[in-house]
Enzyme design. Structure first.
Site, PDB file in Angstrom:
ATOM      1  N   THR A 136       0.719  -1.442  -0.093  1.00  0.00           N
ATOM      2  CA  THR A 136       0.117  -0.031   0.085  1.00  0.00           C
ATOM      3  C   THR A 136       0.941   1.055   0.213  1.00  0.00           C
ATOM      4  O   THR A 136       1.956   1.053   0.938  1.00  0.00           O
ATOM      5  CB  THR A 136      -1.013   0.128   1.337  1.00  0.00           C
ATOM      6  OG1 THR A 136      -1.753  -0.570   0.952  1.00  0.00           O
ATOM      7  CG2 THR A 136      -1.882   1.333   1.383  1.00  0.00           C
ATOM      8  N   ALA A 246      -3.564 -13.743   3.204  1.00  0.00           N
ATOM      9  CA  ALA A 246      -3.775 -12.763   4.408  1.00  0.00           C
ATOM     10  C   ALA A 246      -5.499 -13.206   4.595  1.00  0.00           C
ATOM     11  O   ALA A 246      -6.306 -12.839   5.623  1.00  0.00           O
ATOM     12  CB  ALA A 246      -3.541 -11.446   4.466  1.00  0.00           C
ATOM     13  N   GLN A 284     -37.783  -8.661  24.682  1.00  0.00           N
ATOM     14  CA  GLN A 284     -37.506  -9.385  23.243  1.00  0.00           C
ATOM     15  C   GLN A 284     -36.188  -8.203  22.128  1.00  0.00           C
ATOM     16  O   GLN A 284     -35.984  -8.751  21.768  1.00  0.00           O
ATOM     17  CB  GLN A 284     -39.155  -8.925  22.946  1.00  0.00           C
ATOM     18  CG  GLN A 284     -40.213 -10.032  22.811  1.00  0.00           C
ATOM     19  CD  GLN A 284     -41.651  -9.462  23.024  1.00  0.00           C
ATOM     20  OE1 GLN A 284     -41.595  -8.450  21.329  1.00  0.00           O
ATOM     21  NE2 GLN A 284     -42.148  -9.872  23.672  1.00  0.00           N
ATOM     22  N   ASP A 341     -24.827  -1.942  22.471  1.00  0.00           N
ATOM     23  CA  ASP A 341     -25.846  -0.908  22.135  1.00  0.00           C
ATOM     24  C   ASP A 341     -26.450  -2.120  23.663  1.00  0.00           C
ATOM     25  O   ASP A 341     -27.309  -0.902  24.351  1.00  0.00           O
ATOM     26  CB  ASP A 341     -27.037  -1.110  21.030  1.00  0.00           C
ATOM     27  CG  ASP A 341     -28.169  -0.688  21.414  1.00  0.00           C
ATOM     28  OD1 ASP A 341     -27.823   0.778  21.314  1.00  0.00           O
ATOM     29  OD2 ASP A 341     -28.949  -0.777  20.650  1.00  0.00           O
ATOM     30  N   GLU A 368      -6.769  -4.574   3.587  1.00  0.00           N
ATOM     31  CA  GLU A 368      -6.818  -6.553   3.188  1.00  0.00           C
ATOM     32  C   GLU A 368      -8.383  -6.331   1.783  1.00  0.00           C
ATOM     33  O   GLU A 368      -8.264  -7.644   1.471  1.00  0.00           O
ATOM     34  CB  GLU A 368      -6.445  -7.447   3.693  1.00  0.00           C
ATOM     35  CG  GLU A 368      -5.696  -7.820   5.208  1.00  0.00           C
ATOM     36  CD  GLU A 368      -4.422  -7.824   4.462  1.00  0.00           C
ATOM     37  OE1 GLU A 368      -3.346  -7.848   3.077  1.00  0.00           O
ATOM     38  OE2 GLU A 368      -3.608  -7.828   5.539  1.00  0.00           O
ATOM     39  N   GLY A 369      -7.746  -5.236   1.161  1.00  0.00           N
ATOM     40  CA  GLY A 369      -9.103  -5.096   0.208  1.00  0.00           C
ATOM     41  C   GLY A 369     -10.450  -4.997   0.679  1.00  0.00           C
ATOM     42  O   GLY A 369     -10.679  -5.149   2.048  1.00  0.00           O
ATOM     43  N   THR A 370     -11.168  -3.612   0.353  1.00  0.00           N
ATOM     44  CA  THR A 370     -11.935  -3.326   1.292  1.00  0.00           C
ATOM     45  C   THR A 370     -12.949  -3.295   0.947  1.00  0.00           C
ATOM     46  O   THR A 370     -13.473  -4.027   0.376  1.00  0.00           O
ATOM     47  CB  THR A 370     -12.579  -1.608   0.439  1.00  0.00           C
ATOM     48  OG1 THR A 370     -13.053  -1.973  -0.926  1.00  0.00           O
ATOM     49  CG2 THR A 370     -11.377  -0.949   0.802  1.00  0.00           C
TER      50      THR A 370
END
Length: 410
Positions: A136, A246, A284, A341, A368-370
């Protein structure tokens, strides 16, 4: 400190071999005993827990699928379970092992000369040497083929110029596997630390992967011997082949983070009493969140396991790995958000691992790739039509390289 009970809704453990389960348990115990007690402080102080490296090496966690050099020679499912448990501890720890194994030892072992393998593989496996992977660049992430780092021959040397960014292990590495263009063709080079013209700098102020070293690499007329080229490399497919290794580990690692936040939220919800003396797990809305989380984790486990079986059979394709990495990291991040949450305000405290995992996963979703790039890879696989910009021709690449070299010479 309680041990991690595991997350197995559909008796997936029955699909693993005894050896695979033994490997997982060994790493699970290591994470419970050695990582969990110290990782929040390391994250808070933005410090890589370097003392864990020799312990991981002694367990055979670096290059564990390699059969030579007295290494374990594990199958790829066992390797995936290692990555799962390490990332349950922390994404930064899994990143270290993933880079050392998949992005440094793998290219040296697969693309390197016999001399390179004999020198580096034992030292990297033992943790005596640390490696990093320089692909990169500041201006090129998702489009590595556009890299501007270039190499030229000069007598008995290669001379490298350029820069790399967001490099895991960069400032602590003894050797960098650096990808650069020579006459428009991407090749791999081994650059050792303290080489004149090679320098590094920390990426400081990160709010993600804080227990991991992330660096920039700089090459200014960096001169290395001719034999430091990886002789089998001559195109973009070689660094991409490393990334596939990877990404496979990341698909498993994401599950480890998801399991951690799920189990934290489930346990918390059963003990948190609100609204008339009932645990919030009885409500719930909370049960809906937990049901979604365990469902997605279970699907992710089956996806990762099938990837591993295909990989061991030599049938795994890069677009399969794209689905695993994209899906499992995405559901891990969503699990972390749901868990945060459920814990309410406590979800942002590092008394619990949730906010650390959530912030780490924001990076894992990108590197490693979006997420979107992996969707495009899957899209190309199912349509046969690439949705990327057309690559430069070899002639255009050579002309662009020549212009950069001329500009540097001035």
């Amino acid at each position: 400190m309680p041990t991690f009970p595991g997350v197995d809704y559909m008796d997936i453990d029955s699909l693993f071999s005894e050896e695979e389960l033994m490997v997982r348990q060994t790493v699970r115990d290591f994470v419970d005993d050695e990582v969990i007690p110290i990782i929040e402080e390391a994250n808070r102080e933005e410090k890589m827990p370097m003392h864990l490296i020799p312990k991981m090496a002694a367990m055979g966690l670096f290059g564990p699928t390699i059969k030579d050099y007295d290494l374990p020679g594990l199958n790829n499912v066992a390797y995936g379970l290692i990555m799962q448990e390490l990332e349950r501890g922390d994404s930064g720890l899994r990143s270290f092992a993933s880079v050392q194994s998949g992005l440094v030892m793998y290219p040296i072992y697969t693309y390197g000369s016999q001399e390179q393998r004999d020198y580096w593989i034992p030292k990297l496996a033992a943790g005596e040497k640390i490696g990093c992977f320089g692909l990169t660049e500041p201006d090129f992430g998702s489009n590595p083929g556009g890299m501007r780092t270039y190499a030229r021959k000069d007598g008995d040397s290669w001379v490298l110029n350029g820069a790399k960014a967001w490099i895991t292990n960069g400032s602590i590495a003894d050797v960098a596997v650096v990808w650069a263009k020579h006459d428009g063709v991407i090749r791999g080079f081994l650059v050792e630390k303290d080489t004149p013209g090679f320098s590094t700098a920390y990426h400081m102020g990160k709010f993600s992967l804080r227990a991991s070293v992330t660096s920039q690499l700089f090459f200014s007329d960096c001169r290395i011997p001719l034999e430091n080229v990886l002789p089998e490399t001559n195109g973009i497919k070689y660094p991409l082949g490393c990334l596939t290794q990877a990404r496979y580990g990341i698909a498993w690692g994401g599950l480890g983070a998801a399991m951690s936040v799920y189990e934290t939220a489930r346990t918390y919800a059963k003990s948190r009493i609100q609204f008339g003396g009932q645990p919030i797990a009885s409500h719930q809305l909370v049960q809906n969140k937990l049901a979604w989380m365990i469902t997605e984790i279970t699907k992710g486990q089956l996806l990762a396991l099938q990837m591993g079986r295909l990989k061991d059979q030599g049938k795994l394709k890069p677009h399969h790995v794209s689905m695993g990495k994209m899906n499992n990291v995405n559901i891990a991040l969503e699990c972390a958000r749901s868990a945060r949450d459920i814990l309410g305000a406590n979800g942002i405290s590092d008394e619990y691992p949730i906010i650390r995992h959530m912030l780490n996963l924001e990076s894992v979703k990108t590197y490693e790739g979006t997420h979107d790039i992996h969707n495009l890879i899957i899209g190309e696989a199912v349509t046969g039509i690439p949705a990327y910009n057309p690559p430069m021709s070899a002639k255009d690449e050579r002309e662009a390289t020549a212009r950069r070299e001329a500009a540097t010479a001035k």
